[in-house]
Structures are given as structure tokens and as C-alpha cells.
Design a protein around this motif. Structure first.
Motif, mmCIF file in Angstrom:
data_model
loop_
_atom_site.group_PDB
_atom_site.id
_atom_site.type_symbol
_atom_site.label_atom_id
_atom_site.label_comp_id
_atom_site.label_asym_id
_atom_site.label_seq_id
_atom_site.Cartn_x
_atom_site.Cartn_y
_atom_site.Cartn_z
ATOM 1 N N LEU A 285 -0.988 -4.437 5.298
ATOM 2 C CA LEU A 285 -2.198 -3.622 5.366
ATOM 3 C C LEU A 285 -2.540 -3.204 6.789
ATOM 4 N N THR B 197 -4.383 0.794 -1.673
ATOM 5 C CA THR B 197 -3.721 -0.493 -1.832
ATOM 6 C C THR B 197 -3.437 -0.724 -3.306
ATOM 7 N N ALA C 63 0.832 -1.194 0.000
ATOM 8 C CA ALA C 63 0.000 0.000 0.000
ATOM 9 C C ALA C 63 0.867 1.243 0.000
#
Length: 124
Positions: free
Chosen positions: A102, A52, A33
Motif C-alpha cells: 500500500l 485496494t 491494490a
């Protein structure tokens, strides 16, 4: 290592627009990301927006929702930040950052790679 280079900052009047770019190079496959952060004089660095690479899922700080748009061009390994309806309080150095997971995508502390920053100044 991932290298990040921002461009597109400058001076604009309130209500105007600017577009920032962040070109990534190096081991870009390790990046999951990308995020944009900003730091105004005397203030801590804060989250602005993130995206992302794979799904293009986007995240925004409440202060920029509806005014800023983050996007990516995977083929060019480049992330963009379109900033509209700019306000004087948007004045800051804007940083591009990349992360390998993430987790905590809006957290400054969880990005492994950072660009050098680009100045955005909004005059009233």
C-alpha cells in the motif's frame, strides 16, 4: 507474476462516458491494490485512480474527482474505471497496474505489474 489486460477504450465526444476494465490473472493473491494511470502524448505517465482489493478504499487524482469512479469485482479479479463528463484533456493511453504493497499508492514508480494500455480519445 500478475498479468493485466485492459479493455474498453475508444473514441467519445466531450461530455460523454466510457468504461474501462482490467482483468487480472496469474498470482493475483500477491496484489494488494490496483491502479489506473494515463499517459498523453509528450507527457509523463500520471496517476488517475486506485483501489485496494480488501477494503475497497479508493484514491483519485484531483483532475478526475467527481467524474471518474474506480471499482472492483474481487470474484472476477477485475477492476473498472467508469469515466463520465469526459474532456479532451482526458485523451491518453490508460494503463492498469497492480502493486504488492500500500506504500505510495499514487506513485507510478511503485507498481510492479502493468497492462499494455488502452487508448481513450475525447473529441471536442
Amino acid at each position: 507474476q500478475v498479468q493485466l489486460v485492459e479493455s474498453g477504450g475508444g473514441l467519445v465526444q466531450a461530455g460523454g462516458s466510457l468504461s474501462l476494465s482490467c482483468a487480472a490473472s496469474g498470482r493475483t493473491f500477491s496484489s494488494i491494490a490496483m491502479g489506473w494511470f494515463r499517459q498523453a502524448p509528450g507527457k509523463e505517465r500520471e496517476f488517475v485512480a486506485a483501489i485496494t482489493w480488501s477494503a475497497g478504499t479508493t484514491y483519485y487524482a484531483d483532475s478526475v474527482k467527481g467524474r471518474f469512479t474506480i471499482s472492483s469485482d474481487n470474484a472476477k479479479n477485475t477492476v473498472y474505471l467508469q469515466m463520465n463528463s469526459l474532456k479532451p484533456e482526458d485523451t491518453a493511453v490508460y494503463y492498469c497496474a497492480a502493486k504488492r504493497t500500500l506504500l505510495r499508492i499514487t506513485s507510478t514508480d511503485h507498481y510492479e505489474y502493468w497492462g499494455q494500455g488502452t487508448q481513450v480519445t475525447v473529441s471536442s
